[in-house]
Design an enzyme around this catalytic site. Sequence first.
Site, PDB file in Angstrom:
ATOM      1  N   GLU A  69       0.873  -1.176   0.000  1.00 28.46           N
ATOM      2  CA  GLU A  69       0.000   0.000   0.000  1.00 28.46           C
ATOM      3  C   GLU A  69       0.906   1.220   0.000  1.00 28.46           C
ATOM      4  O   GLU A  69       1.460   1.600   1.024  1.00 28.46           O
ATOM      5  CB  GLU A  69      -0.922  -0.017   1.217  1.00 28.46           C
ATOM      6  CG  GLU A  69      -1.806  -1.245   1.304  1.00 28.46           C
ATOM      7  CD  GLU A  69      -2.747  -1.401   0.115  1.00 28.46           C
ATOM      8  OE1 GLU A  69      -2.912  -0.427  -0.652  1.00 28.46           O
ATOM      9  OE2 GLU A  69      -3.308  -2.495  -0.061  1.00 28.46           O
ATOM     10  N   CYS A 119      -1.681   9.197   2.748  1.00 30.48           N
ATOM     11  CA  CYS A 119      -1.287   8.619   1.462  1.00 30.48           C
ATOM     12  C   CYS A 119      -2.298   8.883   0.367  1.00 30.48           C
ATOM     13  O   CYS A 119      -1.947   8.877  -0.816  1.00 30.48           O
ATOM     14  CB  CYS A 119      -1.022   7.120   1.603  1.00 30.48           C
ATOM     15  SG  CYS A 119      -2.456   6.161   2.144  1.00 30.48           S
TER      16      CYS A 119
END
Length: 476
Positions: A217, A251
């Site tokens: 991720e 993110c």
Amino acid sequence: MDPASPIGNSLPSQLAHLQQLAALQPPDYATRRQWLAGLASIVTEHQQDWIDAVQADFGCRSAVETRLAELFPALEGIRLAQRKLAGWMRPQRRGVSFWFWPATARVLPQPLGVAGIIVPWNYPVFLALGPLTSALAAGNRAMVKMSELSPHSGALLQRLCRQYLGDDVVQVVNGDVAVAQAFAALPFDHLLFTGSTRVGRSVMQAAAANLTPVTLELGGKSPALIAPGFDMRRVVGSLVAGKMLNAGQTCVAPDYVLVHQDDREALLAELRRQAALAYPDPAANPDYTAIINQAHFDRLQRWRDEAAQLGARVEVLAAGSSEAALNAARKLPLTLIENAPAHSAVMREEIFGPLLPIISYDKLGNALAYINAHDRPLALYLYDDKRRRIGKVLQGTIAGGVSVNDTLMHVVQDQLPFGGVGPSGMGHYHGYEGFATFSKMKPVFYQSRFAGAVLTQPPHGKLVQWLLNLMLGRIK
């Protein structure tokens, strides 16, 4: 932490201990429910402890943000797993080709063994407990490596996992970069890493030596695309919230904005207004989070100043705070950057802070071409009400996930898979996809006593040729 410390040296023995346990009978439904209940208690019974720990790690971290963006989504993921676990664990019936009737087939979900989870510093609670929920629901033991930049959160998770789950289920590791490198090189049955693309490459390389499957991720430059003529008041509230949450240290934060050239001034005016309303006096505002450490604060200021030196127009929306007060608090206000050259750091690198480049376009097709000319983003944010045009954008771009007319919200939908594509990541978790990621979906074929397959067994005679002609057609 010194890599030669007892914890650093004990990593292989910790893993070996968990592997021995994982080799026993897979945990049943009741055991997994008990593990998930322990995770839930870690959240619900220690909210203030988490607020204090994350506050200590950041210097200033909004208590509302910790509850809203960490504890709530973590608990929601656990609750979903508790509700759905029985169905997830149930064997799945699969079809069998006509030629193999009356045989049957099923897929049997089974645990992989021991999962490794590497957690970043920006959301130390959610990004630890989210993957851990998936791993435990699938019946695995787990080792969790917390970031050296969030030591208070790491110490708390270590204590609470020991209290509610025990070292036989989850072991939490804290330590420096050398410990993280040693952790990534362990022969896990699956390894999930959340962090930068650069570090993700190193993690994948280390895992490859053990043929450890990985879920990465990562991040990248997630665009916010505003359709021509869209109401800026509707755009900017969510845009400010998504960019300034955790001071942009997210993110999936919108990394830059694409706006039609005729709407640019309206966007800028609304950004100035709503940023001031959302976070007045950010230096003293307890709801506006600090940059995690001085190195990251200096990096963001350096990138901002570089853009200005290269000819970009830079506007700092300080909302009443002095530069001295902001520096002392290690806080960076929302900063608008227009016309930054393509080779500047803010246009090349994932920003991970409250700097917001603004890019004007003349035609929507050119905006889509700009997005597609760069690495696949982890998230894409589209502001539009026209269904046909929305469909065109969704079909014409590739991204890890999309929110239409909002930011960030797709990430906290536990029944949607979460993951990147290309440089923004690989693999998925959350909800059922997380359960499947940490499971071996074992195919099982059940042959019938009336199977016709015996007709194809050697020695091969005319009957086999007749069957093959029926199945394939005659050889021409």
